[in-house]
Design a protein around this motif. Structure first.
Motif, PDB file in Angstrom:
ATOM      1  N   LEU A  51     -27.997 -28.600  -8.537  1.00  0.00           N
ATOM      2  CA  LEU A  51     -29.157 -29.718  -8.241  1.00  0.00           C
ATOM      3  C   LEU A  51     -30.448 -28.887  -7.964  1.00  0.00           C
ATOM      4  O   LEU A  51     -30.280 -27.718  -7.567  1.00  0.00           O
ATOM      5  CB  LEU A  51     -28.684 -30.369  -6.954  1.00  0.00           C
ATOM      6  N   PHE A  52     -31.589 -29.422  -8.232  1.00  0.00           N
ATOM      7  CA  PHE A  52     -32.857 -29.036  -7.874  1.00  0.00           C
ATOM      8  C   PHE A  52     -33.620 -29.836  -7.201  1.00  0.00           C
ATOM      9  O   PHE A  52     -33.169 -31.240  -7.256  1.00  0.00           O
ATOM     10  CB  PHE A  52     -33.428 -28.780  -9.370  1.00  0.00           C
ATOM     11  N   PRO A  53     -34.634 -29.551  -6.592  1.00  0.00           N
ATOM     12  CA  PRO A  53     -35.275 -28.129  -6.851  1.00  0.00           C
ATOM     13  C   PRO A  53     -34.554 -27.108  -6.098  1.00  0.00           C
ATOM     14  O   PRO A  53     -33.724 -27.547  -5.274  1.00  0.00           O
ATOM     15  CB  PRO A  53     -36.687 -28.536  -5.963  1.00  0.00           C
TER      16      PRO A  53
ATOM     17  N   GLU B 291     -32.044 -27.614  -1.438  1.00  0.00           N
ATOM     18  CA  GLU B 291     -32.253 -28.864  -0.711  1.00  0.00           C
ATOM     19  C   GLU B 291     -33.768 -29.247  -0.296  1.00  0.00           C
ATOM     20  O   GLU B 291     -34.406 -28.355   0.428  1.00  0.00           O
ATOM     21  CB  GLU B 291     -31.271 -29.090   0.624  1.00  0.00           C
ATOM     22  N   SER B 292     -34.272 -30.151  -0.713  1.00  0.00           N
ATOM     23  CA  SER B 292     -35.764 -30.355  -0.663  1.00  0.00           C
ATOM     24  C   SER B 292     -36.218 -30.418   0.853  1.00  0.00           C
ATOM     25  O   SER B 292     -37.060 -29.862   1.185  1.00  0.00           O
ATOM     26  CB  SER B 292     -36.017 -31.990  -1.346  1.00  0.00           C
TER      27      SER B 292
ATOM     28  N   SER C  26     -38.239 -35.147 -11.745  1.00  0.00           N
ATOM     29  CA  SER C  26     -37.261 -35.465 -10.859  1.00  0.00           C
ATOM     30  C   SER C  26     -37.920 -35.628  -9.467  1.00  0.00           C
ATOM     31  O   SER C  26     -38.768 -35.092  -8.933  1.00  0.00           O
ATOM     32  CB  SER C  26     -36.577 -33.987 -10.813  1.00  0.00           C
ATOM     33  N   SER C  27     -37.138 -36.740  -9.052  1.00  0.00           N
ATOM     34  CA  SER C  27     -37.640 -37.119  -7.669  1.00  0.00           C
ATOM     35  C   SER C  27     -37.780 -36.187  -6.480  1.00  0.00           C
ATOM     36  O   SER C  27     -38.783 -36.112  -5.873  1.00  0.00           O
ATOM     37  CB  SER C  27     -37.015 -38.551  -7.248  1.00  0.00           C
ATOM     38  N   TYR C  28     -36.870 -35.393  -6.405  1.00  0.00           N
ATOM     39  CA  TYR C  28     -36.664 -34.451  -5.527  1.00  0.00           C
ATOM     40  C   TYR C  28     -37.653 -33.233  -5.691  1.00  0.00           C
ATOM     41  O   TYR C  28     -38.080 -32.631  -4.744  1.00  0.00           O
ATOM     42  CB  TYR C  28     -35.081 -33.808  -5.130  1.00  0.00           C
TER      43      TYR C  28
HETATM   44  N1  GSH Z   1     -30.131 -33.110  -1.697  1.00  0.00           N
HETATM   45  C1  GSH Z   1     -30.675 -32.715  -2.713  1.00  0.00           C
HETATM   46  C2  GSH Z   1     -30.696 -33.695  -4.003  1.00  0.00           C
HETATM   47  C3  GSH Z   1     -31.310 -32.979  -5.174  1.00  0.00           C
HETATM   48  C4  GSH Z   1     -31.051 -33.999  -6.524  1.00  0.00           C
HETATM   49  O1  GSH Z   1     -30.065 -34.729  -6.403  1.00  0.00           O
HETATM   50  N2  GSH Z   1     -31.619 -33.520  -7.839  1.00  0.00           N
HETATM   51  C5  GSH Z   1     -31.438 -34.174  -8.814  1.00  0.00           C
HETATM   52  C6  GSH Z   1     -32.784 -34.304  -9.549  1.00  0.00           C
HETATM   53  S1  GSH Z   1     -34.037 -35.328  -8.977  1.00  0.00           S
HETATM   54  C7  GSH Z   1     -30.449 -33.203  -9.781  1.00  0.00           C
HETATM   55  O2  GSH Z   1     -30.426 -31.963  -9.536  1.00  0.00           O
HETATM   56  N3  GSH Z   1     -30.044 -33.916 -10.624  1.00  0.00           N
HETATM   57  C8  GSH Z   1     -29.113 -33.047 -11.776  1.00  0.00           C
HETATM   58  C9  GSH Z   1     -27.822 -33.531 -11.560  1.00  0.00           C
HETATM   59  O3  GSH Z   1     -27.304 -34.336 -10.816  1.00  0.00           O
HETATM   60  O4  GSH Z   1     -26.897 -32.656 -12.416  1.00  0.00           O
HETATM   61  C10 GSH Z   1     -32.245 -32.489  -2.267  1.00  0.00           C
HETATM   62  O5  GSH Z   1     -32.690 -32.973  -1.592  1.00  0.00           O
HETATM   63  O6  GSH Z   1     -32.976 -31.655  -3.031  1.00  0.00           O
END
Ligand code: GSH
Length: 216
Positions: free
Chosen positions: A51-53, A64-65, A10-12
């Protein structure tokens, strides 16, 4: 005790891992994988969209990262100043927002579109996002510093840049027409914390919905 909930591909998650590893900050890594449903259940309690992390600091959630990295700087300061004071800090914030919103955001559109059910695709949106990635690259070519995003200091902007440009280049190649941005991407891949994030994500490349290229 710090606990980070995330996934190596996961990029974030990588954005926060880079900050933790670059500072040698101790934490427990709680993987969001099917054989660890207990971690997913805790994520659900704190992250409204799942959403993670997610960071738990002594049980207190931070989502939120970018705020997670701000929290690390405020409460678990390591050797790096993720958001410096003053004008430099404002520039770091600008680039952090730009990488998240315009590089990561546009990169994710074709990736997520590929996962949509038949009949629910959005070719217009995908084409627009791909074009916007090129607009983002062109702007960055005139903005990116050397050796790091804002110059001499490794900051939050690099934590955001590394995973976003890493994956964006798989979706739309940065290309030789942006030599500064291309060289910046190569440089950060050699940074120990970034290289560790790339290596730990490598076993999951088959997850990349558009097909991971045979490089990097
Ligand atoms: N704005 C959030 C974005 C987090 C995000 O989009 N994480 C992705 C993984 S890279 C996620 O949780 N995806 C799972 C989903 O969309 O259900 C941050 O900065 O942490």
């Amino acid at each position: 005790m710090l606990e980070l909930f995330g996934h190596p591909f996961s990029s974030y998650t990588q954005k926060v891992l880079i900050a933790l590893w670059a500072d040698d900050t101790p934490f427990e890594y709680r993987l969001l994988e099917s054989d660890h449903q207990e971690n997913a259940a805790i994520l659900k309690q704190h992250s409204p969209f799942g959403l993670f992390p997610l960071l738990l600091d002594g049980g207190q959630p931070v989502i939120e990262s970018t705020p997670i990295i701000e929290h690390l700087q405020a409460h678990h300061r390591g050797r790096n100043m993720w958001i410096p004071e003053g004008e430099l800090g404002r520039r770091v914030r600008l680039l952090d927002r730009f990488f998240d919103l315009h590089v990561m955001g546009n990169m994710q559109v074709p990736v997520i579109d590929k996962l949509r059910p038949d009949g629910a695709n959005d070719p217009f949106g995908v084409q627009r996002a791909r074009e916007r990635l090129h607009t983002a690259y062109d702007w960055l070519e005139g903005q990116i510093g050397e050796p790091y995003a804002v110059g001499d200091t490794f900051t939050l902007a690099d934590c955001a840049a590394a995973p976003s440009l890493f994956y964006a280049d798989w979706v739309e190649v940065i290309g030789d027409q942006r030599p500064k941005l291309k060289a910046y991407r190569s440089r950060f891949l050699a940074h120990p914390a970034v290289s560790r994030a790339v290596e730990e994500g490598r076993p999951y490349r088959h997850y990349f919905p558009l097909g991971a290229p045979d490089r990097d």
